[in-house]
Design an enzyme around this catalytic site. Structure first.
Site, PDB file in Angstrom:
ATOM      1  N   TYR A  69     -15.203   0.869  -6.881  1.00  0.00           N
ATOM      2  CA  TYR A  69     -16.494   1.526  -6.639  1.00  0.00           C
ATOM      3  C   TYR A  69     -17.413   1.358  -7.842  1.00  0.00           C
ATOM      4  O   TYR A  69     -18.608   1.618  -7.741  1.00  0.00           O
ATOM      5  CB  TYR A  69     -16.266   3.011  -6.325  1.00  0.00           C
ATOM      6  CG  TYR A  69     -15.368   3.178  -5.119  1.00  0.00           C
ATOM      7  CD1 TYR A  69     -15.876   3.004  -3.831  1.00  0.00           C
ATOM      8  CD2 TYR A  69     -14.001   3.449  -5.257  1.00  0.00           C
ATOM      9  CE1 TYR A  69     -15.045   3.095  -2.721  1.00  0.00           C
ATOM     10  CE2 TYR A  69     -13.166   3.544  -4.157  1.00  0.00           C
ATOM     11  CZ  TYR A  69     -13.694   3.369  -2.894  1.00  0.00           C
ATOM     12  OH  TYR A  69     -12.880   3.442  -1.802  1.00  0.00           O
ATOM     13  N   LYS A  85       0.854  -1.192   0.000  1.00  0.00           N
ATOM     14  CA  LYS A  85       0.000   0.000   0.000  1.00  0.00           C
ATOM     15  C   LYS A  85       0.887   1.238   0.000  1.00  0.00           C
ATOM     16  O   LYS A  85       1.687   1.440   0.915  1.00  0.00           O
ATOM     17  CB  LYS A  85      -0.905  -0.010   1.232  1.00  0.00           C
ATOM     18  CG  LYS A  85      -1.786   1.234   1.314  1.00  0.00           C
ATOM     19  CD  LYS A  85      -2.822   1.119   2.407  1.00  0.00           C
ATOM     20  CE  LYS A  85      -3.642   2.385   2.506  1.00  0.00           C
ATOM     21  NZ  LYS A  85      -4.655   2.304   3.568  1.00  0.00           N
ATOM     22  N   LYS A 134       1.224   9.986   5.791  1.00  0.00           N
ATOM     23  CA  LYS A 134       1.336   8.594   6.233  1.00  0.00           C
ATOM     24  C   LYS A 134       2.645   7.965   5.747  1.00  0.00           C
ATOM     25  O   LYS A 134       2.746   6.748   5.621  1.00  0.00           O
ATOM     26  CB  LYS A 134       0.110   7.806   5.747  1.00  0.00           C
ATOM     27  CG  LYS A 134      -1.224   8.365   6.271  1.00  0.00           C
ATOM     28  CD  LYS A 134      -2.406   7.404   6.056  1.00  0.00           C
ATOM     29  CE  LYS A 134      -3.680   7.970   6.687  1.00  0.00           C
ATOM     30  NZ  LYS A 134      -4.821   7.022   6.631  1.00  0.00           N
ATOM     31  N   LYS A 149      -2.110  -1.384  -3.905  1.00  0.00           N
ATOM     32  CA  LYS A 149      -3.001  -0.227  -3.806  1.00  0.00           C
ATOM     33  C   LYS A 149      -2.178   1.059  -3.817  1.00  0.00           C
ATOM     34  O   LYS A 149      -1.198   1.126  -3.084  1.00  0.00           O
ATOM     35  CB  LYS A 149      -3.764  -0.346  -2.486  1.00  0.00           C
ATOM     36  CG  LYS A 149      -4.698   0.790  -2.197  1.00  0.00           C
ATOM     37  CD  LYS A 149      -5.287   0.612  -0.817  1.00  0.00           C
ATOM     38  CE  LYS A 149      -6.144   1.809  -0.495  1.00  0.00           C
ATOM     39  NZ  LYS A 149      -6.541   1.854   0.874  1.00  0.00           N
ATOM     40  N   ARG A 158     -10.849   9.768   1.955  1.00  0.00           N
ATOM     41  CA  ARG A 158     -10.735  10.385   3.287  1.00  0.00           C
ATOM     42  C   ARG A 158     -11.898  11.342   3.527  1.00  0.00           C
ATOM     43  O   ARG A 158     -12.360  11.484   4.658  1.00  0.00           O
ATOM     44  CB  ARG A 158      -9.368  11.062   3.441  1.00  0.00           C
ATOM     45  CG  ARG A 158      -8.241  10.013   3.467  1.00  0.00           C
ATOM     46  CD  ARG A 158      -6.836  10.600   3.595  1.00  0.00           C
ATOM     47  NE  ARG A 158      -5.824   9.555   3.380  1.00  0.00           N
ATOM     48  CZ  ARG A 158      -4.532   9.785   3.185  1.00  0.00           C
ATOM     49  NH1 ARG A 158      -4.078  11.030   3.167  1.00  0.00           N
ATOM     50  NH2 ARG A 158      -3.697   8.784   2.994  1.00  0.00           N
ATOM     51  N   SER A 205     -10.296   5.570  -4.614  1.00  0.00           N
ATOM     52  CA  SER A 205     -11.249   6.673  -4.769  1.00  0.00           C
ATOM     53  C   SER A 205     -10.795   7.719  -5.784  1.00  0.00           C
ATOM     54  O   SER A 205     -11.600   8.202  -6.585  1.00  0.00           O
ATOM     55  CB  SER A 205     -11.478   7.324  -3.403  1.00  0.00           C
ATOM     56  OG  SER A 205     -10.255   7.767  -2.844  1.00  0.00           O
TER      57      SER A 205
HETATM   58  C1  PBG Z   1      -7.536   3.490   5.582  1.00  0.00           C
HETATM   59  C2  PBG Z   1      -7.818   3.237   4.150  1.00  0.00           C
HETATM   60  C3  PBG Z   1      -7.602   4.141   3.095  1.00  0.00           C
HETATM   61  C4  PBG Z   1      -8.163   3.555   1.960  1.00  0.00           C
HETATM   62  C5  PBG Z   1      -8.656   2.291   2.324  1.00  0.00           C
HETATM   63  N1  PBG Z   1      -8.416   2.111   3.689  1.00  0.00           N
HETATM   64  C6  PBG Z   1      -7.056   5.524   3.079  1.00  0.00           C
HETATM   65  C7  PBG Z   1      -5.755   5.818   3.665  1.00  0.00           C
HETATM   66  O1  PBG Z   1      -4.900   4.952   3.837  1.00  0.00           O
HETATM   67  O2  PBG Z   1      -5.572   6.989   3.968  1.00  0.00           O
HETATM   68  C8  PBG Z   1      -8.215   4.204   0.602  1.00  0.00           C
HETATM   69  C9  PBG Z   1      -9.276   3.747  -0.332  1.00  0.00           C
HETATM   70  C10 PBG Z   1      -9.576   4.665  -1.459  1.00  0.00           C
HETATM   71  O3  PBG Z   1      -8.932   5.721  -1.659  1.00  0.00           O
HETATM   72  O4  PBG Z   1     -10.517   4.340  -2.205  1.00  0.00           O
HETATM   73  N2  PBG Z   1      -6.578   2.803   6.220  1.00  0.00           N
END
Ligand code: PBG
Length: 334
Positions: free
Chosen positions: A323, A204, A227, A258, A214, A284
């Protein structure tokens, strides 16, 4: 004896021959996209018989728990095998100790039970990370400005235990702490949840493509800083393989890359190196980009949706969190 060249010179070989009619193209197509390839991420909120559209994700809403059984029925009827739940947690429930994360009656666990009662066969995936419950929006506990690892893992195990008890079929640790897969697997085995699977968000990346998500879970305002100390540097590729290998050794059943579209090279490397069930998350921001361009008439929305999803299959993915799942499933089934 060496074989003769596989491609004879033109005109003996005309690669356009097999593209010349639909029947030929159907016969030689190398990859397929079906509704069974999709995991559908769904945002959940408190309230009664209601939904709130998410402005940065046109076409996506947060739904109240009582509406989920119907959505799950629709998804299952379309051939979508799994739903992934993300709670929009009321700001008043966000605390420094993140206790709401392992509350057996939190939004996510109530949603799991509601869907399981109505559509027992659909697989429910849950998210394991503290960010929806954390006052500072981070996936782990923050002590003196540092996101601490081992204390976070203990909390994630409590969270995963509550989710498994609520009926989750797939735990999705998205937090990127070290050691959480092994700790979750040990908990599942000792608690008798031997068939609960782990789909690790193993590779990730620290990505700006998560912005709209978010907003959707109400974490944008809360997040302080970035992060980067736990999510991956987008410049790295070998590191993704180390993370995947580590998570598989600790007991992950499936792994994820991801975001998706900007990381197809990683998907391909993971699948070809490990030959394990590999998923990508079309996140997203990827969804928002395609929807925004389509809304402006700059792209054909249905076509880019299917083309982008097929790209994941071609890269070697077994499935995609998207989605678009119900819309794509409808088109594919038509
Ligand atoms: C949280 C999480 C995130 C997503 C899935 N779980 C966001 C992040 O790590 O800030 C992102 C999913 C998306 O953007 O569709 N741990």
């Amino acid at each position: 004896m060496p074989y003769p060249p596989v491609i004879a010179p033109h005109p003996v070989t005309r690669l356009r021959r097999l593209r010349s009619k639909p029947a030929f193209r159907d016969m030689v197509r190398e990859n397929t996209l079906t509704p069974a390839d999709f995991i559908w991420p769904v945002f959940v909120m408190d309230g009664v018989d209601d939904e709130t559209p998410i402005p940065s994700m046109p076409g996506v809403s947060r739904h109240t728990v009582d509406r989920l059984p119907d959505l799950a029925k629709q998804a299952w009827a379309l051939g979508i095998p799994a739903i992934c739940l993300f709670p929009y947690t009321d700001p008043s429930l966000k605390t420094e100790d993140c206790a709401e994360a392992w509350n057996p009656d939190n939004l996510s666990n109530r949603a799991t039970r509601a869907i399981k009662d109505a559509v027992p066969d659909i697989a429910i995936m849950t998210d394991i990370a503290l960010d929806p419950y954390n006052i500072n929006g981070h996936d782990g506990f923050v002590e003196n400005g540092v996101i601490v690892n081992d204390r976070t893992v203990e909390a994630l195990v409590k969270m995963g235990k509550a989710q498994a008890e609520a009926g989750a079929d797939i735990l999705g640790p998205s937090d990127m702490m070290d050691g959480r897969i092994g700790a979750l697997r040990a908990m599942l085995e000792s608690e008798g949840h031997t068939n609960v699977t782990i789909l690790s968000y193993a590779a990730k990346y620290s990505s700006a493509f998560y912005g709209p998500f978010r907003d959707a879970v109400g974490a944008s305002g809360a997040l302080t800083g970035d992060k980067n100390t736990y999510q991956m540097d987008p410049a790295n590729s070998d590191e993704a393989l180390r993370l995947i290998q580590r998570d598989l050794q600790e007991g992950a059943d499936m792994v994820m890359v991801k975001p998706g579209m900007a990381y197809l090279d990683i998907c391909q490397r993971v699948k070809s190196e490990f030959s394990v069930p590999t998923f990508a998350y079309q996140v997203s921001g990827e969804y928002a980009m395609l929807q925004a361009a389509a809304a402006n008439g700059w792209l054909d929305g249905d076509k880019v949706m299917l083309e982008s999803l097929m790209a994941f299959k071609r890269a070697g993915c077994d499935g995609i969190l998207t989605y678009f799942a119900p819309r794509a499933a409808r088109l594919l089934g038509a």
